[in-house]
Design an enzyme around this catalytic site. Structure first.
Site, short mmCIF file in Angstrom:
data_model
loop_
_atom_site.label_atom_id
_atom_site.label_comp_id
_atom_site.label_asym_id
_atom_site.label_seq_id
_atom_site.Cartn_x
_atom_site.Cartn_y
_atom_site.Cartn_z
N ASP A 3 0.76 -1.18 0.17
CA ASP A 3 -0.04 0.10 0.04
C ASP A 3 0.70 1.14 -0.03
O ASP A 3 2.10 1.18 0.57
CB ASP A 3 -0.80 -0.03 1.08
CG ASP A 3 -1.98 0.87 1.24
OD1 ASP A 3 -2.38 1.38 0.00
OD2 ASP A 3 -2.77 1.29 2.06
N HIS A 25 2.31 3.14 -8.80
CA HIS A 25 2.36 1.70 -9.30
C HIS A 25 3.34 1.31 -10.06
O HIS A 25 4.05 0.35 -9.97
CB HIS A 25 0.95 1.48 -9.92
CG HIS A 25 -0.05 1.80 -9.06
ND1 HIS A 25 -0.39 1.60 -7.86
CD2 HIS A 25 -1.59 2.45 -9.12
CE1 HIS A 25 -1.51 1.62 -7.38
NE2 HIS A 25 -2.49 2.33 -8.20
N LEU A 51 10.21 -21.41 -3.82
CA LEU A 51 9.29 -20.50 -3.10
C LEU A 51 8.06 -20.52 -4.19
O LEU A 51 7.72 -20.62 -5.21
CB LEU A 51 9.94 -19.12 -3.59
CG LEU A 51 9.18 -17.72 -3.16
CD1 LEU A 51 8.77 -17.68 -1.86
CD2 LEU A 51 9.57 -16.41 -3.61
C1 FPP Z 1 -2.40 0.33 -2.95
O1 FPP Z 1 -1.72 1.37 -3.30
C2 FPP Z 1 -1.68 -0.55 -4.08
C3 FPP Z 1 -2.36 -1.26 -5.08
C4 FPP Z 1 -3.79 -0.91 -5.29
C5 FPP Z 1 -1.79 -2.18 -6.18
C6 FPP Z 1 -0.50 -2.57 -5.84
C7 FPP Z 1 0.11 -2.99 -7.21
C8 FPP Z 1 1.50 -2.80 -7.25
C9 FPP Z 1 2.57 -2.74 -6.31
C10 FPP Z 1 2.00 -2.69 -8.78
C11 FPP Z 1 1.46 -3.94 -9.43
C12 FPP Z 1 2.52 -4.82 -9.88
C13 FPP Z 1 2.82 -6.23 -10.33
C14 FPP Z 1 3.75 -6.78 -10.61
C15 FPP Z 1 1.21 -6.82 -10.16
P1 FPP Z 1 -2.84 2.75 -3.35
O2 FPP Z 1 -3.00 3.15 -4.72
O3 FPP Z 1 -3.98 2.03 -2.69
O4 FPP Z 1 -2.14 3.75 -2.55
P2 FPP Z 1 -2.68 4.90 -1.74
O5 FPP Z 1 -2.98 4.05 -0.31
O6 FPP Z 1 -1.42 5.58 -1.48
O7 FPP Z 1 -3.56 5.42 -2.59
#
Ligand code: FPP
Length: 255
Positions: free
Chosen positions: A18, A35, A129
């Site tokens: 997150d 992201h 893994l």
């Molecule tokens: C939360 O951050 C994260 C996500 C919703 C997606 C997580 C995805 C990645 C790390 C990249 C995807 C990569 C692969 C390889 C599948 P948020 O956008 O909710 O952050 P915020 O809380 O700051 O709004």
């Protein structure tokens, strides 16, 4: 480096990645930039988990609730998954990693679904893994599906905890030992609800794009020192317990 391979009891690590959006906004970039940067961190953590002899690593990449995000953001996340699979396929296979997706991927582009099924098939007998991306995933939905699967094949029969565990999306992942959430919030967000029953939790302020292999190791080291009792007592308390039991018996005998 203190946290060493094979000297710990942390077998299954789950991560809620997150803080991507906030990370980007703080730098005056659009959320999706977070992201993009965050997807680069995923490969580093996978490699580190593999090096440290962790059995299973489950990463929350897209929740059922994430469908409500703007279409462009959803598209970027699909794209990043696609690119990750293309970029990391060889490394996954070379390192004997078993790759799987858990969740509903029916809305992903056909090309990405093909990449996923190819890699799942190619890596299915790998013994290293167990790397799982939760994508289009929700914990309540997983439990409901497990329940319905059981009921369909065993109509009228009472369901047990073992039955639910056996019918989860990927039963052999087992219970989570450690759940890490980056980004500063202290929530579970519908992730692996069944499997985290006895997990240790670790919440870090670090936003996912800044998460490093060093912090990952430090967390593992810190958590591996915690005493996990699974609702029981520490064996070191056995003596105390026996004395206490004798006293309790005395009280009971005397009425
Ligand atoms: C939360 O951050 C994260 C996500 C919703 C997606 C997580 C995805 C990645 C790390 C990249 C995807 C990569 C692969 C390889 C599948 P948020 O956008 O909710 O952050 P915020 O809380 O700051 O709004």
């Amino acid at each position: 480096m203190i946290f060493e391979k094979q000297t710990h009891s942390i077998k299954h690590v789950a991560i809620i990645m997150d803080g991507n959006g906030r990370w980007a906004n703080l730098r005056s970039h659009p959320r999706v930039w977070g992201h993009v940067r965050g997807s680069g961190v995923v490969a580093d953590i996978v490699e580190e988990a593999d090096n440290l002899g962790i059995n299973a690593l489950t990463m929350y990449a897209f929740s059922t609730e994430n469908w409500s995000r703007p279409h462009t953001e959803v598209k970027v996340l699909f794209n990043l998954l696609h690119k990750f699979l293309k970029r990391e396929r060889c490394r996954i296979l070379k390192n004997n990693i078993r790759f799987k997706i858990m969740g509903d991927i029916s809305n992903l582009p056909a090309q990405t679904k093909n990449l996923i099924s190819e890699l799942e098939i190619e890596s299915q007998y790998n013994t290293g893994l167990k790397l799982t991306f939760a994508f289009g995933y929700g914990g309540r939905s997983e439990i409901t599906q497990a329940f319905n699967k059981f009921v369909r094949s065993n109509p009228g029969q009472e369901i047990t905890e073992e039955d639910i565990a056996k019918n989860l999306m990927i039963p052999d992942l087992g219970d989570v030992d450690l759940l890490i959430r980056t980004g500063g919030d202290h929530r579970v967000s519908n992730f692996l609800l069944w499997q985290i029953a006895y997990a240790e939790f670790y919440f870090t302020e670090t936003k996912w794009p800044d998460f490093s292999t060093e912090e990952f190791r430090n967390i593992l080291e810190c958590v591996s020192k915690r005493e996990r009792r699974f609702g029981s007592l520490n064996p070191a308390c056995d003596f105390k317990t026996n004395v206490e039991q004798a006293r309790t018996n005395n009280i009971l005998l005397r009425g």
